[in-house]
Design a protein around this motif. Structure first.
Motif, PDB file in Angstrom:
ATOM      1  N   ILE A 195       7.165  -4.650   0.011  1.00 27.39           N
ATOM      2  CA  ILE A 195       8.055  -4.940   1.137  1.00 27.39           C
ATOM      3  C   ILE A 195       9.405  -4.290   0.906  1.00 27.39           C
ATOM      4  N   GLY A 242      15.257  -9.813   2.411  1.00 27.26           N
ATOM      5  CA  GLY A 242      14.630 -10.396   3.591  1.00 27.26           C
ATOM      6  C   GLY A 242      15.574 -10.384   4.772  1.00 27.26           C
ATOM      7  N   ILE A 292       3.408  -7.698  -3.763  1.00 23.94           N
ATOM      8  CA  ILE A 292       3.706  -7.547  -2.338  1.00 23.94           C
ATOM      9  C   ILE A 292       5.210  -7.479  -2.085  1.00 23.94           C
ATOM     10  N   GLN A 293       6.002  -8.201  -2.889  1.00 21.77           N
ATOM     11  CA  GLN A 293       7.446  -8.188  -2.683  1.00 21.77           C
ATOM     12  C   GLN A 293       8.003  -6.786  -2.930  1.00 21.77           C
ATOM     13  N   PHE A 322      -2.267  -4.902   3.707  1.00 26.23           N
ATOM     14  CA  PHE A 322      -1.785  -6.186   3.193  1.00 26.23           C
ATOM     15  C   PHE A 322      -2.831  -6.801   2.270  1.00 26.23           C
ATOM     16  N   HIS A 352      13.204 -17.470  -0.812  1.00 27.83           N
ATOM     17  CA  HIS A 352      14.075 -17.265  -1.963  1.00 27.83           C
ATOM     18  C   HIS A 352      15.328 -18.106  -1.888  1.00 27.83           C
ATOM     19  N   LEU A 380      16.088  -6.970   6.153  1.00 28.47           N
ATOM     20  CA  LEU A 380      14.903  -6.532   6.901  1.00 28.47           C
ATOM     21  C   LEU A 380      14.914  -7.129   8.307  1.00 28.47           C
ATOM     22  N   VAL A 381      15.218  -8.436   8.394  1.00 30.91           N
ATOM     23  CA  VAL A 381      15.284  -9.087   9.704  1.00 30.91           C
ATOM     24  C   VAL A 381      16.371  -8.437  10.553  1.00 30.91           C
ATOM     25  N   LEU A 385      12.544   1.616   6.346  1.00 33.09           N
ATOM     26  CA  LEU A 385      13.019   1.174   7.663  1.00 33.09           C
ATOM     27  C   LEU A 385      14.536   1.208   7.746  1.00 33.09           C
ATOM     28  N   PHE A 391       1.415   2.009   9.287  1.00 31.18           N
ATOM     29  CA  PHE A 391       2.204   0.939   8.694  1.00 31.18           C
ATOM     30  C   PHE A 391       1.506   0.395   7.473  1.00 31.18           C
ATOM     31  N   VAL A 449       1.877  -1.861   3.987  1.00 35.61           N
ATOM     32  CA  VAL A 449       2.641  -2.750   3.112  1.00 35.61           C
ATOM     33  C   VAL A 449       2.010  -2.729   1.729  1.00 35.61           C
ATOM     34  N   LEU A 487       9.068  -0.799   1.895  1.00 32.98           N
ATOM     35  CA  LEU A 487       9.034  -0.750   3.358  1.00 32.98           C
ATOM     36  C   LEU A 487      10.444  -0.907   3.916  1.00 32.98           C
ATOM     37  N   GLN A 532      16.516 -11.196  -3.596  1.00 33.55           N
ATOM     38  CA  GLN A 532      15.320 -11.077  -2.751  1.00 33.55           C
ATOM     39  C   GLN A 532      15.589 -11.608  -1.348  1.00 33.55           C
ATOM     40  N   PHE A 540      10.557 -14.175   3.400  1.00 37.88           N
ATOM     41  CA  PHE A 540      11.103 -13.920   2.068  1.00 37.88           C
ATOM     42  C   PHE A 540      12.504 -14.505   1.952  1.00 37.88           C
ATOM     43  N   PHE A 541      13.272 -14.353   3.025  1.00 36.58           N
ATOM     44  CA  PHE A 541      14.624 -14.895   3.034  1.00 36.58           C
ATOM     45  C   PHE A 541      14.598 -16.391   2.729  1.00 36.58           C
ATOM     46  N   GLY A 543      10.102 -10.588   6.735  1.00 34.33           N
ATOM     47  CA  GLY A 543      11.431 -10.575   6.121  1.00 34.33           C
ATOM     48  C   GLY A 543      12.049 -11.955   6.131  1.00 34.33           C
TER      49      GLY A 543
END
Lengths: 291, 292
Positions: free
Chosen positions: B218, B268, B214-215, B92, A106, B271-272, B225, B31, B33, B221, B264, A102-103, A99
């Protein structure tokens, strides 16, 4: 033969990023994809300092590498360590690092734009022609400095106290904790070193190739393939894996056309994972990987 | 107003794909992806079946979903012997391979451009074109599949999935064939994703490889989550967050390119943040015990 040389050049960069993976995979036990973020940060810090300030080139490169290292260190302390403390496993850490990649990728894309850049401008390197081969200064620098770093890394493993500490934590982190070894320090050092490696890979990469915001991901995926093919744990294995990836891509373009360069590498990675989940290098015992 | 309906349609389709992933990831602890791989199987499947073989949607959709189910079962079965982490690496790699493969073979998939000009569906002689009409058709198709995925948790099979997730060795000692259970969970997820991919292709009427990369996986995913993996209805809330939160960004004066990037980047960051501060997701389950 020219393909061989080009393969070694791009393979060395790949192996450098792969080594940072392997370093942290050994110590912290997970694949830290935020090295892709450090890679981008190093490349674009170099670009920005070179175009906006008057400081010399070598200092800009060092600045980029330092920025990359500090980024991974900060992430380790502020993101991964608290997650580990509440008992999150390697999969969760991997997803968080993905994550973050990607952050950063972008944000860089939004700030600097999608088009490829060359931080070194129109700098034309000298070209050597030994026995009919075309080797530029940039390529020579990449290979020499890259190999020196990998060799230093392998040598560092044997040096007291830090190399031995890293190995102790890598072998059994619970035991290392019980013995009162500074495990967190080992993690910090590994993150910092990994960030430096990824950053220097980016700086070396820009000597010969163009940099793009999507490189953080594409280079990372290739390095991931190199690391898994190289057995995930040994630096020498990763170096061989990286060179292999570089070769496969270059020969693949030559024989099949440029549509297939990444497909062959990823296909090989998938096949390797399906056939031998323990890794081609066979460093891990099979029972450990199959649980 | 049309844009709002468009978002509602996407809400339907993306939650369907996420419901599929919730079976694999949330129930059985696999899991993946590579969820968008099976959406790509569905999307490209019906595009090829209708454009190249001239089949009607009535036949093309079940065939595409069937292919998705079978391939997902095979992959799940081969990969079932891997532990969590290696399983994720394999998905992946699969995701990267499939995207590259779709780009590399233009004769089949149309290359980077993809396949466009899919025929609109017609129900009882009416051609369905606008988002509003499509929503009326999509909802009755999505709801049963979503309910199937959600209620699966309380069935015997679902309980066995949970057992596999919580402790594989213990589940084996109870006589559960964990490999088959994993493969079945993965196949259900793949089938739902293939169906979602079909709907997406019919709705947008074109398919291109990069919308299944893949993006995008994610993103799915992240949906699961954020919603809370393992909770039966969580994909609905997760998709709502992921679809509607970036719309706030439209209030800012951004160029199209910058908007796409910031969107995008926001995923990210979400997600973090979710992994760092609330690993249970919005609705919450003890799923993260399974990844220790």
């Amino acid at each position: 033969m020219q393909l061989f040389v080009d393969g070694i050049v791009s393979g060395t960069v790949c192996a450098l990023v792969g080594c940072s993976f392997a370093l942290l995979y050994r110590v912290a036990g997970f694949f830290n994809f935020s090295f892709g973020a450090s890679y981008l940060v190093a490349g674009y810090t170099l670009l920005w300092t070179k175009s906006h300030t008057l400081i010399p080139d070598w200092l800009a490169a060092v600045l980029g590498i330092v920025a990359a290292g500090s980024l991974t260190l900060v992430l380790e302390i502020w993101l991964f360590r608290p997650m580990r403390r509440i008992g999150m496993g390697p999969v969760a850490l991997f997803i968080a690092s993905l994550g973050f990649l990607f952050f950063v990728a972008h944000i860089v894309g939004a700030v600097f734009g999608d088009y490829p850049v060359r931080p070194w401008g129109t700098w034309q390197p000298v070209t050597f022609f030994p026995i009919g081969l075309r080797v530029t200064t940039g390529q020579l620098t990449i290979v020499v400095l890259g190999l020196v770093q990998v060799i230093l890394l392998i040598g560092m493993e044997r040096i007291r106290p830090i190399g031995v500490l890293l190995r102790a934590v890598a072998d059994d982190s619970d035991l290392a904790t019980d013995l009162g070894l500074p495990v967190n320090k080992a993690l910090n050092v590994a993150s910092l070193l990994g960030g430096f490696l990824a950053g220097s890979a980016a700086v070396l990469f820009t000597l010969e190739f163009q940099l793009r915001p999507s490189d953080g991901q594409s280079m990372l995926f290739l390095a991931f393939a190199a690391t898994v093919l190289g057995g995930r744990l040994s630096f020498l294995g990763v170096l061989i894996g990286g060179l292999m990836v570089g070769m496969i891509r270059n020969y693949g373009v030559f024989y099949f056309g440029n549509r297939y360069e990444d497909l062959i590498v990823y296909g090989l990675l998938l096949a390797a994972l399906l056939v031998r989940p323990a890794g081609v290098g066979g460093y891990q015992s099979v029972t450990a990987s199959l649980r | 107003m049309d844009y709002l309906i468009h978002l509602l349609v996407l809400w339907c389709i993306y939650s369907l794909i996420a419901f599929g992933l919730n079976v694999g990831l949330g129930y059985a602890g696999l899991f993946s992806v590579a969820q968008m791989t099976w959406a790509a199987v569905g999307g490209f499947g019906i595009a090829i079946l209708t454009k190249k073989f001239g089949l009607d949607y009535v036949f093309a959709v079940p065939i595409a979903v069937g292919i998705g189910l079978c391939t997902a079962f095979c992959f799940g079965w081969i990969a079932a012997r891997m532990r969590n982490e290696v399983f994720m690496f394999a998905t992946f790699a699969l995701q990267l391979v499939v995207t590259e493969l779709l780009i590399a073979i233009p004769a089949v998939s149309g290359g980077l451009i993809g396949i466009s000009g899919l025929a609109p569906i017609s129900v009882f002689g009416m051609r369905i074109t606008g988002p509003t009409a499509f929503l009326c058709v999509a909802l009755p198709a999505v709801i049963p599949v979503a309910m199937l995925c959600a209620t699966l948790r309380s069935t015997r099979l679902g309980t066995e999935f949970l057992a596999v997730r919580e402790d594989e060795v213990y589940a084996q000692s109870l006589g559960i064939n964990t490999s088959i259970r994993k493969a079945v969970a993965f196949a259900i997820g793949g089938g739902a994703a293939a169906f979602g991919g079909c709907l997406l292709a019919i709705y947008t009427r074109y398919v291109e490889p990069l919308s299944y990369d893949i993006q995008a996986s994610i993103l799915i995913l992240a949906i699961v989550l954020i919603g809370g993996a393992g909770q039966p209805w969580s994909p609905i809330w997760g998709t709502a967050v992921v679809l509607f939160l970036p719309e706030v960004l439209r209030l800012l004066p951004l160029s199209d390119n910058a908007f796409a990037h910031i969107r995008q980047a926001l995923f990210g960051a979400i997600l973090v943040a979710i992994m760092r501060f609330r690993p249970k997701g919005i609705s919450g389950d003890s799923w993260f015990r399974s990844i220790q």
